[in-house]
Design an enzyme around this catalytic site. Structure first.
Site, mmCIF file in Angstrom:
data_model
loop_
_atom_site.group_PDB
_atom_site.id
_atom_site.type_symbol
_atom_site.label_atom_id
_atom_site.label_comp_id
_atom_site.label_asym_id
_atom_site.label_seq_id
_atom_site.Cartn_x
_atom_site.Cartn_y
_atom_site.Cartn_z
ATOM 1 N N GLU A 162 -41.720 -37.284 34.516
ATOM 2 C CA GLU A 162 -40.766 -36.911 35.544
ATOM 3 C C GLU A 162 -39.721 -35.970 35.572
ATOM 4 O OE1 GLU A 162 -37.047 -37.905 37.615
ATOM 5 O OE2 GLU A 162 -37.554 -38.345 35.805
ATOM 6 N N ASP A 182 -42.831 -34.640 58.627
ATOM 7 C CA ASP A 182 -41.604 -35.510 59.089
ATOM 8 C C ASP A 182 -41.180 -34.873 60.475
ATOM 9 O OD1 ASP A 182 -39.332 -36.713 59.208
ATOM 10 O OD2 ASP A 182 -38.370 -36.349 57.143
ATOM 11 N N CYS A 227 -35.661 -42.462 62.707
ATOM 12 C CA CYS A 227 -36.542 -41.986 61.875
ATOM 13 C C CYS A 227 -38.056 -42.905 61.926
ATOM 14 C CB CYS A 227 -36.328 -41.935 60.480
ATOM 15 S SG CYS A 227 -35.946 -43.315 59.519
ATOM 16 N N ASP A 238 -31.478 -35.658 41.908
ATOM 17 C CA ASP A 238 -30.413 -36.268 40.935
ATOM 18 C C ASP A 238 -29.054 -36.219 41.600
ATOM 19 O OD1 ASP A 238 -32.180 -36.394 39.088
ATOM 20 O OD2 ASP A 238 -31.450 -35.031 37.816
ATOM 21 N N GLU A 247 -39.622 -43.033 36.703
ATOM 22 C CA GLU A 247 -38.099 -42.568 36.341
ATOM 23 C C GLU A 247 -37.673 -42.453 34.900
ATOM 24 O OE1 GLU A 247 -36.323 -40.991 38.189
ATOM 25 O OE2 GLU A 247 -36.623 -41.611 40.247
ATOM 26 N N ASN A 254 -36.751 -36.984 44.625
ATOM 27 C CA ASN A 254 -36.506 -37.002 43.209
ATOM 28 C C ASN A 254 -34.908 -36.090 42.889
ATOM 29 O OD1 ASN A 254 -37.527 -37.633 40.662
ATOM 30 N ND2 ASN A 254 -39.209 -36.390 40.493
ATOM 31 N N HIS A 284 -35.824 -43.943 54.490
ATOM 32 C CA HIS A 284 -36.279 -42.862 55.747
ATOM 33 C C HIS A 284 -37.743 -42.882 55.621
ATOM 34 C CE1 HIS A 284 -36.483 -39.339 57.838
ATOM 35 N NE2 HIS A 284 -37.138 -38.442 56.919
#
Length: 748
Positions: free
Chosen positions: A509, A407, A321, A449, A504, A447, A384
């Site tokens: 958020e 990306d 990457c 979970d 966070e 973001n 990344h």
């Protein structure tokens, strides 16, 4: 329908021929540089153009392209800024008698209606002006047979190689009978200095960093210990622009769309990898690079582009990457698209569009690869690296321009190709996953979970959720600071996490997460999943900050029974070596046990890993993942947590001997101490420096256990100014030992 099909076949054939000719010309020109450096005229009464002067250096200085090496043989300009050319005719040009028109052609089938062809009548005037997206040509000076033309290009014209010809004829018959083709390539680039260009960047310091800086950093390491690695972008070197143009030709982007930065950026994210169209580099993550070059051995983009061009356009092995990202910077900055590398630490890869990273464990605490049905391969990469590019977004609501994420690492398909973005950073921050392009995927990267599920025979579907961690992903987002450059440390690190996500756990958020979840049906099921069981035992996996090679480390879990009753606990502690993508390679150590805790008591579990237990099992980046799973028998409470960290490697020291004067010999010496109790074999050192040393990858002798490595390389500086020398060392046992030094080169 048949006519349209026939037209498409003709167009495809023309494109194929065009690309093949470009590839052949670029490769031959590059080889010639390394080894060394008009049409029929009819109509006797018509004025004829005999010579053309492109004012390459003068135009380059005005267009901020004077650092391109190719300005010696090609005209390199930016759209929306006027440029000058001069003509010498066979007789005095008489506007009452003579007609002169300038033609600009782009691509294999130039078309005025598509914006890939322009025809301008050369008239007298003070200044050329591009009005309504049209080209303009003005004669600003006429001195007998010498004519100076000022040409204005639109600020939204397609970018790439244009061809120019000067056509002359007689006013009385309104027919062009003499054609002078300009043989030199005319590169037209994006223009971040022009307010009318969608890539306009107002801050001069940011333009210097994100467009003109040809040596920067790519950030790796861990979120606790980010480490910037020097990279030579080399966007101004002679191989770069031809390579970039060839790659654009391999993309699926029509020539008429090459004025749109959104589509250009999207095309770039596809062609840097070879997954679809035979792009620039081949990705590999299994540690086996014997048939190519290890990603750790590259010091910059130039050796990759040189190999690509020398091979006639064959994809280069290998990249990961950070290499894909660094190459993207080179391509974008060469084209004038402001670009930076950005590293997301603990980056989620959501493979099932749930906006979560789901991991499944059996009753013994072992991870079930692929989940219960073998189809879930979600992961968290230690880090990344992607890219941010700067542009306005007229295709999105107001307020979503600025930095956009692209990306080039091939992870997931987007519209049938391995590409990603541009996704608005502001849209990601707000959870606006409905905006183009690939915003849900990028939102998950920063973001998502993390959901852990453990085998549970009392559950309806065989598993119960042991944890949903809202704070694990996107722990830190880093890029290089503007106007700061640090060769030996990381004072040029810039934490930009707040641009991508609110703090966070904050209300903002969580609102962004729930806003995103509302737009993804699959995510709603997991976020509504009940978390059953009484939780009265507190577990804490102690994070490991910094371990050097040769030092032991311990997996430590602190446990507190906060209830007034006895609790029986099953626990498993593991340590594994991993690739930076999160894939487990080797088990380093595992410890398990069953024990009893008295009411309101505390206890510490510890599993020590000695150097001899990990040294031979480490892979790229020397990353270790520790993991702990526990179960409270009485309450069915389950808990799991994980952490990862890199073992710290020694820096590569660089010393320069001799005066750094253009054309004079100098010597660079590279050295470091082997921290391992075993020899380093198959050793390779890569060195390069723009204006100092062309890229080299050299095999060196083995390094003894705890021995001292040293290597010297002579070079002759080629260009004056502040330069960077960059080097990287790799071996079978230890890779990614790198260093850089600043060098000031003076004229003889």
């Amino acid at each position: 329908m048949m006519n349209r099909g026939r037209e498409r076949n003709v167009r495809d054939a023309a494109q194929t021929t065009y690309v093949n000719n470009l590839r052949s010309n670029f490769t031959n020109n590059f080889r010639n540089r390394r080894s060394a450096a008009g049409g029929p005229e009819i109509g006797a009464d018509c004025v004829k153009v005999e010579n053309v002067e492109l004012y390459k250096s003068e135009n380059a200085e005005a267009h901020h392209t004077d650092r391109f090496v190719l300005t010696e043989e090609s005209l390199i300009i930016r759209r929306g800024t006027n440029f000058f050319i001069a003509l010498r005719t066979d007789r005095v040009f008489d506007p009452a008698v003579d007609d002169m028109r300038i033609t600009m052609d782009f691509g294999p089938t130039p078309s005025i209606t598509k914006g890939t062809k322009a025809v301008m009548m050369a008239t007298f005037g003070d200044k050329a002006e591009s009005c309504g997206g049209r080209w303009d040509a003005v004669i600003t000076s006429l001195n007998e047979t010498d004519i100076v033309l000022e040409i204005a290009s639109p600020s939204n014209c397609p970018i790439g190689i244009w061809r120019c010809s000067v056509n002359t004829g007689l006013v009385e018959n309104k027919r062009m009978v003499s054609i002078k083709k300009i043989e030199e390539d005319i590169y037209i680039l994006l223009n971040p200095w022009n307010k009318d260009d969608n890539v306009y960047l107002s801050d001069e310091a940011e333009r210097n960093e994100y467009v003109l800086n040809d040596v920067g950093k790519v950030w790796m390491g861990s979120y606790k210990e980010p480490k910037g690695r020097r990279w030579v972008f080399g966007q101004f070197e002679d191989v770069t622009l031809p390579c970039v143009i060839l790659l654009l030709e391999l993309s699926d982007l029509p020539h008429e769309d090459r004025g749109n930065p959104v589509l250009i950026a999207r095309a770039i994210s596809a062609v840097v990898n070879d997954a679809d169209e035979g792009g620039l580099t081949i990705g590999r993550w299994d540690g086996n690079y014997a048939d190519g070059t290890s990603p750790h051995a590259w010091t910059g983009s130039l050796p990759i582009m040189e190999e690509y061009m020398n091979s006639g356009g064959q994809p280069v092995a290998y990249a990961q990457c950070w290499v894909f990202s660094a190459l993207t910077v080179t391509i974008c900055r060469a084209l004038g698209l402001p670009c930076r590398t950005t590293t997301n630490y603990v980056s989620a890869h959501d493979t099932n569009s749930s906006l979560t990273v789901d991991k499944f464990f059996d009753s013994k605490g072992e991870e079930i690869v692929g989940g219960p049905d073998g189809s879930c391969h979600d992961s968290c990469w230690n880090f990344h690296v992607w890219n941010d590019v700067w542009m306005s977004r007229p295709d999105l609501p107001q307020g979503y321009g600025g930095w956009q994420i692209i990306d080039a690492t091939p992870q997931e398909m987007s519209e049938s190709l391995m590409r990603c973005g541009p996704a608005s950073v502001e849209a990601v921050r707000k959870g606006q996953v409905g905006f183009m392009y690939d915003t849900p995927f990028v939102f998950s990267e920063v973001n998502a979970d993390v959901c852990h599920f453990r085998e549970d025979t009392q559950s309806d579907w065989g598993f119960s959720r042991s944890r949903m961690n809202q704070y694990h992903v996107g722990r830190r987002i880093i890029t290089k600071r503007v106007d700061v450059d640090d060769d030996v440390g990381d004072s040029d690190m810039w934490d930009v996490t707040a641009d991508y996500k609110s703090a966070e756990g904050s209300r903002e958020e969580r609102m962004a997460v729930f806003n995103a979840v509302k737009g993804v049906d699959r995510a709603q099921m997991l976020y509504d999943f009940p978390n059953q069981g009484q939780e009265d035992v507190f577990f804490d996996l102690v994070e490991i900050d910094q371990i050097h090679f040769g030092q032991p480390f311990s997996v430590v879990v602190n446990i507190e029974n906060r209830s007034n009753e006895v609790r029986n606990i099953d626990a498993v502690l593991t340590a594994n070596s991993i690739f930076y993508t999160g894939v487990t390679v080797h088990r380093l150590k595992r410890a398990e046990g069953h024990f009893q805790m008295e009411p309101n008591s505390q206890q510490t579990l510890r599993c020590e890993v000695r150097p001899e237990e990990y040294e031979s099992k480490l892979v790229d980046h020397s990353l270790v993942k520790i993991h702990a799973v526990a179960n409270v028998v009485q309450t069915r409470q389950t808990w799991s947590e994980e952490d990862d960290f890199p073992l710290i490697k020694p820096p590569l020291d660089i010393k320069i001997e001799g005066e750094t004067i253009v054309g004079h010999p100098c010597t660079a010496t590279f050295s470091f101490s082997n921290p391992l109790d075993r020899p380093l074999t198959n050793c390779v050192i890569s060195v390069e420096g723009p204006g100092l040393q062309y890229p080299k990858i050299l095999k060196t002798e083995d390094v003894n256990p705890r021995g001292f490595f040293t290597h010297s390389e002579s070079f002759h500086p080629r260009r004056i100014g502040e330069r960077k020398f960059v080097a990287a060392f790799s071996s079978d046992q230890l890779a990614d030992i790198f260093g850089s030094i600043s060098v000031s080169v003076s004229s003889p």
